[in-house]
Design an enzyme around this catalytic site. Structure first.
Site, mmCIF file in Angstrom:
data_model
loop_
_atom_site.group_PDB
_atom_site.id
_atom_site.type_symbol
_atom_site.label_atom_id
_atom_site.label_comp_id
_atom_site.label_asym_id
_atom_site.label_seq_id
_atom_site.Cartn_x
_atom_site.Cartn_y
_atom_site.Cartn_z
ATOM 1 N N SER A 44 0.808 -1.212 0.000
ATOM 2 C CA SER A 44 0.000 0.000 0.000
ATOM 3 C C SER A 44 0.847 1.272 0.000
ATOM 4 O O SER A 44 1.600 1.524 -0.931
ATOM 5 C CB SER A 44 -0.960 -0.037 1.195
ATOM 6 N N ASP A 66 -2.456 6.601 -3.602
ATOM 7 C CA ASP A 66 -1.311 5.945 -2.971
ATOM 8 C C ASP A 66 -0.853 4.774 -3.827
ATOM 9 O O ASP A 66 -1.378 4.532 -4.922
ATOM 10 C CB ASP A 66 -1.633 5.512 -1.536
ATOM 11 N N ASP A 110 -1.145 1.562 -3.980
ATOM 12 C CA ASP A 110 -2.019 0.505 -4.501
ATOM 13 C C ASP A 110 -3.389 1.023 -4.895
ATOM 14 O O ASP A 110 -4.272 0.245 -5.254
ATOM 15 C CB ASP A 110 -2.144 -0.652 -3.505
ATOM 16 N N ASP A 133 -5.910 2.562 -3.248
ATOM 17 C CA ASP A 133 -7.125 2.514 -2.437
ATOM 18 C C ASP A 133 -7.311 3.766 -1.581
ATOM 19 O O ASP A 133 -8.276 3.873 -0.837
ATOM 20 C CB ASP A 133 -7.180 1.248 -1.576
#
EC number: 5.4.2.10
Length: 458
Positions: A106, A247, A249, A251
């Site tokens: 992430s 960000d 990833d 999400d």
């Protein structure tokens, strides 16, 4: 080596520094076999698992390791390549797969990586399933291996990102476009670097891209949702209507208005909640926020007649409280926003599209939409720590917390907590005077650093 239960999984899947436990190739193979074992326990026969990743250099080796473990147990795997986490959740449902895996840490630096697992319905697996996977990894008892002719096949899915792009665009009203909008977009050199520009450009926006050249080692490095200063400057420089920062990833979402001011997850949640209520689409007139949500934002939502359910920090907790309360919208200050009408997890691109729709339909700038929200002064400081010692056991820390609480009285609050995904202690102080809040937060930080602080290493 055997492991205790819950030694692998944290608050958001498995996460750690690449090539250090638990994020090693060896453990990833075992995880792949264990995921397969859990699926085969449910029922024998054919199973399909989709595997996506972000742009970290270590993603290649973990992708191969997980697939090796899965296919050795007879599971068919579908490789999606670089794709946002919400894209994996969507593709898992769209392909009617039995599970989905996202290889990502992430918002963490490139040196870290992680493994998130989705069930067939696109929701992240629960704790009971995680514990069963952990038990299998510890015992290395995955069930009977298939015969040589029954091992799983691995296929590369060429149109996965294309399908996700079309899905994201479909959440925008049919017939409407973003024509006339100039957008500065920062993809954090992460999983959205291809799909996000395509989504906004295909909806006719003028897009100025940053963070769209991943090297494998530059994800989240001074860019993206954790570093919105990049697009703050760019929005002013390019005279853009709005800035969008995602960000690693995809999400999380942080936005910047046309004046260069940051609009965080709390503000975005307020904008979207207000819009849903106006359209009578906010179930039970309720949203889910977290303990970190700014008091000023909570007061604003309550003034609109919107009920707010408070959850612990983390998108998993937000989602759990949404499902328990039948809420369709939830989010947190860091930029996770979940629209259950569209997806089963946080989705930065889809969230941005909803905010842009509100701007267009209301003929408002982003600064217009936030003008009526008066946030309380708040300081949030992340302190790197050597280890996560129970905070209640640190006498000096408890002492300074008591002193600060006495200064704030009933006009403010303190929240001290460890990150669930990094060796970080988060210090949050909220009150009525900005200079006082900043000073008190620094006082707490100094004591935390003296007790358990760590040197920052790259």
């Amino acid at each position: 080596m055997t492991r205790d239960v819950r030694q692998l999984f944290g608050t958001d899947g498995v996460r750690g520094r690449a090539n250090f436990e638990p994020m090693t190739v060896e453990t990833s193979v075992l995880l792949g076999k264990a995921i397969a074992g859990v699926l085969l326990e449910k029922h024998a026969g054919k199973h399909r698992v989709v595997v996506g990743k972000d742009t970290r250099l270590s993603g290649y080796m973990f992708e191969n390791a997980l697939i090796a473990g899965l296919t050795s147990m007879g599971i068919e795997t579908l490789m999606l390549g670089p794709i946002p986490t919400p894209g994996v959740a969507f593709i898992t449902r769209a392909y009617r797969a039995d599970a989905g895996i996202m290889i990502s840490a992430s918002h963490n630096p490139y040196r870290d990586n992680g493994i998130k697992i989705f069930s067939s319905d696109g929701f992240k697996i629960g704790q009971a399933v995680e514990e069963r996977i952990e038990a299998m990894v510890a015992s290395k008892d995955f069930g009977k291996l298939p015969d040589d002719h029954a091992v799983g096949k691995n296929k590369r899915v060429k149109d996965a990102t294309g399908r996700y792009i079309e899905y994201a665009k479909a959440t925008f009203p049919k017939g409407r476009t973003l024509k006339g909008l100039r957008i500065v977009l920062d993809c954090a050199h992460g999983a959205t670097y291809r799909v996000a520009p395509s989504v906004f450009e295909e909806l006719d926006a003028e897009v100025i891209c940053y963070g769209c050249e991943p090297s494998g080692c530059n994800i989240n490095a001074g860019c993206g949702a954790l570093w919105p200063s990049t697009i703050q400057k760019a929005v002013i420089e390019h005279k853009a209507d709005v800035g969008i920062a995602l960000d690693g990833d995809g999400d999380r979402l942080i936005m910047v208005d046309e004046k260069g001011h940051i609009v965080d997850g709390d503000m975005l949640l307020s904008i979207c909640a207000s819009d849903l209520k106006r359209r009578q689409a906010l179930s039970d007139n309720r949203v889910v926020a977290t303990v970190m949500t700014n008091f000023g934002v909570l007061r604003y939502l309550e003034s609109l007649g919107i009920q707010v359910t408070i959850s612990p920090v983390g998108d998993r907790h937000v989602l759990q409280h949404m499902l328990e309360n039948q809420a369709v919208l939830g989010g947190e200050q860091s930029g996770h926003m979940i629209f259950l009408d569209y997806n089963t997890t946080g989705d930065g691109i889809v969230s941005a599209l909803q905010v842009l729709r509100i701007m267009i339909e209301s003929e408002s700038t982003l600064s217009d939409l936030t003008a009526c929200i008066a946030k309380s002064p708040q300081a949030l400081i992340n302190v790197p720590v050597t280890k996560k010692v129970p905070l209640e056991s640190l006498a000096n820390v408890q002492g300074v917390l008591k002193e600060v609480k006495e200064v704030l009285g009933d006009s403010g609050r303190i929240l001290l907590r460890y990150s669930g995904t990094e060796n970080i202690c988060r210090v949050m102080v909220e009150g009525t005077k900005k200079h006082q809040v900043d000073s008190l937060a620094k006082t707490i930080v100094d004591v935390v650093e003296a007790e358990i602080g760590a040197e920052i290493s790259e």
